[in-house]
Scaffold this active site. Structure first.
Site, mmCIF file in Angstrom:
data_model
loop_
_atom_site.group_PDB
_atom_site.id
_atom_site.type_symbol
_atom_site.label_atom_id
_atom_site.label_comp_id
_atom_site.label_asym_id
_atom_site.label_seq_id
_atom_site.Cartn_x
_atom_site.Cartn_y
_atom_site.Cartn_z
ATOM 1 N N ASN A 12 32.929 31.377 41.050
ATOM 2 C CA ASN A 12 33.911 30.734 41.917
ATOM 3 C C ASN A 12 33.985 31.556 43.198
ATOM 4 O O ASN A 12 34.559 32.640 43.201
ATOM 5 C CB ASN A 12 35.268 30.685 41.204
ATOM 6 C CG ASN A 12 36.367 30.135 42.081
ATOM 7 O OD1 ASN A 12 36.116 29.664 43.182
ATOM 8 N ND2 ASN A 12 37.602 30.210 41.593
ATOM 9 N N TRP A 13 33.373 31.016 44.245
ATOM 10 C CA TRP A 13 33.325 31.780 45.506
ATOM 11 C C TRP A 13 34.658 31.754 46.243
ATOM 12 O O TRP A 13 34.831 32.456 47.238
ATOM 13 C CB TRP A 13 32.203 31.219 46.411
ATOM 14 C CG TRP A 13 30.839 31.732 46.049
ATOM 15 C CD1 TRP A 13 30.438 32.261 44.852
ATOM 16 C CD2 TRP A 13 29.687 31.770 46.901
ATOM 17 N NE1 TRP A 13 29.113 32.629 44.900
ATOM 18 C CE2 TRP A 13 28.627 32.337 46.153
ATOM 19 C CE3 TRP A 13 29.431 31.384 48.219
ATOM 20 C CZ2 TRP A 13 27.338 32.523 46.686
ATOM 21 C CZ3 TRP A 13 28.155 31.568 48.741
ATOM 22 C CH2 TRP A 13 27.126 32.134 47.980
ATOM 23 N N LYS A 14 35.584 30.914 45.786
ATOM 24 C CA LYS A 14 36.884 30.787 46.465
ATOM 25 C C LYS A 14 36.638 30.543 47.970
ATOM 26 O O LYS A 14 35.654 29.909 48.318
ATOM 27 C CB LYS A 14 37.765 32.019 46.177
ATOM 28 C CG LYS A 14 37.858 32.275 44.664
ATOM 29 C CD LYS A 14 38.903 33.271 44.260
ATOM 30 C CE LYS A 14 38.883 33.426 42.740
ATOM 31 N NZ LYS A 14 39.949 34.303 42.250
ATOM 32 N N HIS A 99 42.909 25.756 38.767
ATOM 33 C CA HIS A 99 42.830 27.210 38.941
ATOM 34 C C HIS A 99 44.231 27.751 39.236
ATOM 35 O O HIS A 99 45.027 27.084 39.903
ATOM 36 C CB HIS A 99 41.874 27.550 40.085
ATOM 37 C CG HIS A 99 41.548 29.005 40.144
ATOM 38 N ND1 HIS A 99 42.408 29.929 40.704
ATOM 39 C CD2 HIS A 99 40.497 29.709 39.669
ATOM 40 C CE1 HIS A 99 41.878 31.136 40.579
ATOM 41 N NE2 HIS A 99 40.717 31.035 39.963
ATOM 42 N N GLU A 101 45.246 29.756 41.315
ATOM 43 C CA GLU A 101 45.581 29.792 42.750
ATOM 44 C C GLU A 101 46.031 28.417 43.247
ATOM 45 O O GLU A 101 46.859 28.307 44.148
ATOM 46 C CB GLU A 101 44.381 30.340 43.547
ATOM 47 C CG GLU A 101 44.230 31.843 43.307
ATOM 48 C CD GLU A 101 42.826 32.390 43.372
ATOM 49 O OE1 GLU A 101 41.938 31.738 43.948
ATOM 50 O OE2 GLU A 101 42.600 33.483 42.811
ATOM 51 N N GLU A 169 41.965 32.063 32.093
ATOM 52 C CA GLU A 169 42.058 33.091 33.125
ATOM 53 C C GLU A 169 43.489 33.606 33.183
ATOM 54 O O GLU A 169 44.355 32.977 33.817
ATOM 55 C CB GLU A 169 41.688 32.514 34.499
ATOM 56 C CG GLU A 169 40.263 32.011 34.588
ATOM 57 C CD GLU A 169 39.758 32.014 36.033
ATOM 58 O OE1 GLU A 169 38.720 32.645 36.265
ATOM 59 O OE2 GLU A 169 40.402 31.429 36.910
ATOM 60 N N GLY A 175 41.300 39.222 40.009
ATOM 61 C CA GLY A 175 41.178 40.035 41.211
ATOM 62 C C GLY A 175 41.885 41.377 41.136
ATOM 63 O O GLY A 175 42.057 42.046 42.153
ATOM 64 N N SER A 215 38.500 39.373 36.522
ATOM 65 C CA SER A 215 37.912 40.710 36.655
ATOM 66 C C SER A 215 36.685 40.936 35.776
ATOM 67 O O SER A 215 36.480 42.052 35.272
ATOM 68 C CB SER A 215 38.968 41.794 36.406
ATOM 69 O OG SER A 215 39.987 41.715 37.391
ATOM 70 N N GLY A 236 34.930 35.455 39.786
ATOM 71 C CA GLY A 236 35.316 35.392 41.188
ATOM 72 C C GLY A 236 34.514 36.389 42.013
ATOM 73 O O GLY A 236 33.349 36.162 42.337
ATOM 74 N N GLY A 237 35.145 37.520 42.316
ATOM 75 C CA GLY A 237 34.558 38.504 43.225
ATOM 76 C C GLY A 237 33.107 38.866 42.931
ATOM 77 O O GLY A 237 32.273 38.917 43.855
HETATM 78 O O1 LIG Z 1 39.773 33.614 39.560
HETATM 79 C C1 LIG Z 1 38.716 33.969 39.080
HETATM 80 C C2 LIG Z 1 37.620 33.012 38.875
HETATM 81 O O2 LIG Z 1 38.049 31.708 38.994
HETATM 82 C C3 LIG Z 1 38.477 35.369 38.707
HETATM 83 O O3 LIG Z 1 38.415 36.136 39.864
HETATM 84 P P1 LIG Z 1 37.918 37.669 39.772
HETATM 85 O O4 LIG Z 1 36.622 37.642 38.979
HETATM 86 O O5 LIG Z 1 37.709 38.067 41.191
HETATM 87 O O6 LIG Z 1 38.989 38.408 39.063
#
Ligand SMILES: O=C(CO)COP(=O)(O)O
Length: 253
Positions: A12-14, A99, A101, A169, A175, A215, A236-237
Site C-alpha cells: 500500500n503506497w498510500k 483502511h 486511515e 491491521e 507506521g 510495521s 505500507g512503508g
Molecule cells: O497501513 C499499512 C498498510 O496498509 C501498514 O503501514 P506500515 O507498514 O507503514 O506500518
C-alpha cells in the site's frame, strides 16, 4: 500460514509515488520472477494516478495492481471519487477498502466499507477489507470484539476466497514500528477465520486470505508470516523499497 492458501503480499503506497517511482515496481517484478512467483502472489496498490502506467509497466510479470479505495457509487456527479469500474479499467485487480486511515480521517463506517467492497466485487475487483483495533481498544481488552463487529459490518455476504481478502491491521501498529506479539496475531487471525465462518460459511471462510498489516519489514516478516492463519501481509512503508518488499515476500516463500 495456511497450507492450502498461496500467500499474498500487497504493498500500500498510500499517498506516495510519482512517475519517476515506477522503476520500483519494475525492480520488484525482476525480483519476483523465477522461484518466488510460484510461492507468493504480489500486488502493489499505488496512488490512483499511477495505476494505469504501473499496470502497463508490469505487463509480463505476475504482479497485480490495486486501488487504495473506491467509490461506493457507479458513476455520476461525485467530484473527486474514483469508481471501482475505473480502477478495473486502469488495470487493477484489487481495491483496499476500509483502511484505518479512511475510517479515521474520512469517517468511513462499516456500512460504507461494505458498500465499497460490494462495488469492488461488482467490478470484478477483489476487495482487501481492512479491520483493526486502536491502542485504547486493545488496552481495554476489546480488540476481539471490535474486530468482530467490523467484520460483521464490512464483509459482503456471499464472498469467497476468490472474491475477498481480509487484512488485520491494528491501528497502533501502522507506521509506528510496533507489532503485536505472535500470540496476539494468532489469536486474532483465528478469531477472524471463525467469524468469517459464521458470515460466509466454513468452506468459503477457509479459503479467504487473511493478511497481517502494521510495521511489517524484512526483519520481522518471517516471524509474523509463520503464524497460523496469516496468509500474507499488507505492507505500507516497506513496500516503497523494492528490496524490503521482496524481503518480506521471500519470508512467505
Ligand atoms: O497501513 C499499512 C498498510 O496498509 C501498514 O503501514 P506500515 O507498514 O507503514 O506500518
Amino acid at each position: 500460514m495456511t497450507a492450502s492458501i498461496k500467500p499474498l503480499v500487497a504493498g500500500n503506497w498510500k499517498m506516495n509515488g510519482l512517475k519517476t517511482d515506477l522503476g520500483i515496481a519494475a525492480e520488484i517484478a525482476r525480483g519476483h520472477d523465477g522461484a518466488l512467483r510460484t510461492k507468493v502472489d504480489l500486488a502493489i496498490c499505488p496512488p490512483a494516478t499511477l495505476l494505469y502506467p504501473m499496470t502497463a509497466a508490469l505487463i509480463g510479470s505476475r504482479i497485480a495492481t490495486g486501488g487504495q479505495d473506491c467509490s461506493l457509487r457507479d458513476s455520476g456527479a461525485f467530484t473527486g471519487e474514483v469508481s471501482a469500474a475505473m480502477l478495473a479499467d486502469a488495470g487493477a485487480q484489487y481495491a483496499i477498502v476500509g483502511h484505518s486511515e479512511r475510517r479515521t480521517l474520512h469517517g468511513e463506517r462499516d456500512a460504507t466499507v461494505k458498500a465499497k467492497a460490494q462495488a469492488a466485487q461488482a467490478a470484478l475487483l477483489v476487495p482487501i477489507v481492512c479491520v483493526g483495533e486502536t491502542k485504547d481498544e486493545r488496552e481495554a481488552g476489546k480488540a476481539l470484539a471490535v474486530v468482530k463487529k467490523q467484520l460483521r459490518g464490512s464483509v459482503p455476504e456471499g464472498s469467497t476466497g476468490a472474491t475477498l481478502v481480509v487484512a488485520y491491521e491494528p491501528v497502533w501498529a501502522i507506521g509506528t514500528g510496533l507489532t503485536p506479539t505472535t500470540a496476539d496475531v494468532a489469536e486474532m487471525h483465528a478469531a477472524i477465520r471463525a467469524d468469517l465462518g459464521r458470515i460466509l460459511g466454513k468452506a468459503a471462510a477457509a479459503s479467504v486470505r487473511l493478511l497481517y498489516g502494521g510495521s511489517v519489514k524484512p526483519s520481522n516478516a518471517a516471524e509474523l508470516m509463520g503464524v497460523s492463519d496469516v496468509d500474507g501481509a499488507l505492507v505500507g512503508g516497506a513496500s516503497l523499497k523494492a528490496e524490503d518488499f521482496l524481503g518480506i515476500a521471500r519470508a512467505c516463500g
